[in-house]
Scaffold this active site. Structure first.
Site, mmCIF file in Angstrom:
data_model
loop_
_atom_site.group_PDB
_atom_site.id
_atom_site.type_symbol
_atom_site.label_atom_id
_atom_site.label_comp_id
_atom_site.label_asym_id
_atom_site.label_seq_id
_atom_site.Cartn_x
_atom_site.Cartn_y
_atom_site.Cartn_z
ATOM 1 N N SER A 91 -27.057 -26.012 -10.465
ATOM 2 C CA SER A 91 -27.980 -25.833 -11.756
ATOM 3 C C SER A 91 -29.325 -25.054 -11.102
ATOM 4 O O SER A 91 -29.942 -24.463 -11.741
ATOM 5 C CB SER A 91 -28.231 -27.261 -12.415
ATOM 6 O OG SER A 91 -27.058 -27.499 -13.326
ATOM 7 N N THR B 10 -33.378 -27.060 -13.815
ATOM 8 C CA THR B 10 -33.325 -25.726 -14.920
ATOM 9 C C THR B 10 -34.976 -25.670 -15.140
ATOM 10 O O THR B 10 -35.514 -24.637 -14.631
ATOM 11 C CB THR B 10 -32.759 -25.884 -16.087
ATOM 12 O OG1 THR B 10 -30.987 -26.337 -15.388
ATOM 13 C CG2 THR B 10 -32.794 -24.657 -16.761
ATOM 14 N N GLU C 226 -33.735 -26.250 -22.722
ATOM 15 C CA GLU C 226 -32.512 -26.628 -22.006
ATOM 16 C C GLU C 226 -31.877 -27.653 -22.971
ATOM 17 O O GLU C 226 -32.534 -28.772 -22.983
ATOM 18 C CB GLU C 226 -32.791 -27.103 -20.676
ATOM 19 C CG GLU C 226 -31.569 -27.221 -20.117
ATOM 20 C CD GLU C 226 -31.509 -27.999 -18.698
ATOM 21 O OE1 GLU C 226 -30.790 -27.721 -17.937
ATOM 22 O OE2 GLU C 226 -32.690 -28.766 -18.346
ATOM 23 N N HIS D 266 -20.408 -34.210 -16.302
ATOM 24 C CA HIS D 266 -20.030 -34.984 -15.028
ATOM 25 C C HIS D 266 -19.409 -36.086 -15.231
ATOM 26 O O HIS D 266 -18.511 -36.410 -14.311
ATOM 27 C CB HIS D 266 -21.535 -35.082 -14.368
ATOM 28 C CG HIS D 266 -21.792 -33.892 -13.719
ATOM 29 N ND1 HIS D 266 -21.302 -33.384 -12.625
ATOM 30 C CD2 HIS D 266 -22.966 -33.184 -13.978
ATOM 31 C CE1 HIS D 266 -22.001 -32.190 -12.275
ATOM 32 N NE2 HIS D 266 -22.931 -31.982 -13.000
HETATM 33 ZN ZN LIG Z 1 -24.472 -30.362 -13.119
#
Ligand SMILES: [Zn+2]
Length: 449
Positions: free
Chosen positions: A96, A149, A271, A280
């Site tokens: 990321s 991010t 985001e 995940h």
């Molecule tokens: Zn990730």
């Protein structure tokens, strides 16, 4: 500002001036956007979009009746193209930080880098350029503000893991003698309020309005604003039954505030951070609830942009996570109705199993389906052995098997991701492109200001 940052700003701005002249020549009949809203669904693969379409419409489907039409989602409605996401090494699969740096600066870098190139020189982000041009700037995330991010738009660091240093940089690194962002909403008190430094106090001292509860956001009436609503990331949407759409709750008041008496326009990065985290964990119910919040946020953003008429909205993902597939185990079906009935994230399900005196009932109440006697025995055994990690993996498998959801990894994948756009210049995002192209196009509009 460090000399290197200043130099990068100036040199990048010269390059971009050349690029923007070309852009303007190409686009002379179409107006340029005043405001730019850049939305990033962290970990949102194309399969997440398909899965969400069925999930959002699962009560309206008539499986087996023929001529079945699944209504479009807000993502489908404004879908214009795809973007590749590969990092600047030979792995082809990005993390990321690398992809956020690419999306923020238009330059590829190594995995883990926050706003730096392969030689560890600063890469100027769109947000920094916007500030340099006198626009208002902001970031909104359900992760901590210092996470990869938002950090790639706000700071420069050799590693995404240095979150204390990133928090310091967000305060210490200036453009035009000012903090780079006028609005930052997300989590992260652990990194802003520390034994060695209290950045919240420092932000307040320079005039920032500080909020620590989402419910206070209706009182938010003046910039600059810092809102930190959790020690790290905000709780998962699926575990926030009182206010699952917390990205939407942050975004709506932020848009009015950034747009108020603002002739220069604004740049806002939003985001949907935890689509990635749920994926995940291969936790489909968690991921779909995050997609719901992200979709509702996009709807609010499009509504704002339609009313405004001068706002360009670009939405993409930094990469896919989990290798999600709609269908699994050689069965030709996927059952979103199963997913709808799951009421908590895997972590919360594990906790409730450990606290339960009647596991079969607790499970049925939390997921809407019964465990087989074999499954129940294995859950009881893992609980008795205090194996919470194994129990976590086991219950994810039960839900994924029950809904025929497939995952190939607990990491990231290198598939292309969606590009969604609306507003002035949105036609420039049509087709297949690299993620760095998105940033370059957005930068070209800011450079013309
Ligand atoms: Zn990730």
């Amino acid at each position: 500002m460090k000399f290197s940052t200043l130099f990068t700003l100036i040199s990048t701005s010269l390059l971009l001036t050349a690029c923007s002249t070309q852009e303007v020549a190409n686009n002379k009949t179409e107006k340029l956007p005043k405001n730019i809203i850049y939305m990033i669904g962290d970990g949102m693969s194309m399969a997440h979009l398909t899965a969400y379409r069925h999930y959002a419409n699962s009560s309206e489907q008539h499986i087996g009746l023929g001529n079945k039409v699944v209504p479009q989602t807000i993502f489908d409605e404004y879908f214009v193209g795809v973007a590749s996401t590969l990092p600047d090494d030979d792995t082809l699969v990005t993390d990321s930080a690398s992809s956020a740096t690419a999306l923020a600066s238009g330059e590829k870098t190594y995995n883990g880098a926050i706003g730096l190139d392969n030689d560890k020189s600063n890469l100027t982000s769109i947000l920094e350029h916007a500030k340099f041009k006198g626009m208002l700037t902001g970031t909104i995330s359900t992760s901590q503000v210092t996470h990869a991010t938002p950090a790639s738009f706000l700071a420069h660091n050799e590693s995404r893991h240095n979150q204390n240093e990133i928090a310091d940089a967000i305060f210490d690194q200036h453009i035009n003698y000012k903090v780079k962002a006028d609005l930052m909403l997300g989590g992260g008190t652990d990194y802003f309020i520390r034994e060695d430094r209290n950045l919240v106090k420092e932000f307040k001292q320079i005039g920032f309005n500080y909020f620590s509860e989402l419910s206070q956001l209706s009182d938010m009436d003046q910039l600059p604003v810092l809102g930190l609503f959790a020690p790290k990331g905000l709780p998962y949407a699926i575990d926030s039954q009182d206010n699952p759409n917390r990205l939407l709750a942050m975004t709506k008041p932020a848009l009015s505030l950034l747009n108020k008496n603002n002739p220069n326009g604004f740049f806002l990065m939003i985001e949907g951070s935890q689509i990635d985290w749920c994926s995940h964990s291969n936790d489909i119910a968690c991921a779909m609830q995050e997609m719901e919040d992200f979709a509702q946020t996009l709807s609010a953003v499009i509504e704002f942009a339609k009313k405004d008429g001068n706002t360009l909205v670009v939405l993409t993902a930094d990469h896919g996570t989990g290798g999600l597939s709609v269908g699994a185990n050689k069965q030709y079906k996927w059952l979103p109705n199963v997913i709808h009935k799951v009421k908590a994230s895997a972590g919360e399900l594990v906790k409730s199993i450990f606290a339960s005196k009647d596991i079969a009932k607790t499970w049925l109440d939390s997921t809407g389906f019964e465990l087989t006697s074999e499954q129940l025995t294995s859950v009881k055994e893992l609980k008795a052995q205090d194996k919470s990690k194994e129990l976590y993996a086991k219950i994810m498998k039960f839900i994924n098997d029950q809904s025929f959801t497939g995952w190939t990894t607990t990491g990231h994948v290198g598939d292309d991701v969606a590009v969604i756009a609306y507003g002035p210049q949105s036609n420039k995002f049509v087709g297949a492109q690299d993620n760095t192209d998105l940033a370059k196009k957005l930068l070209s509009y800011i450079k013309t200001k």
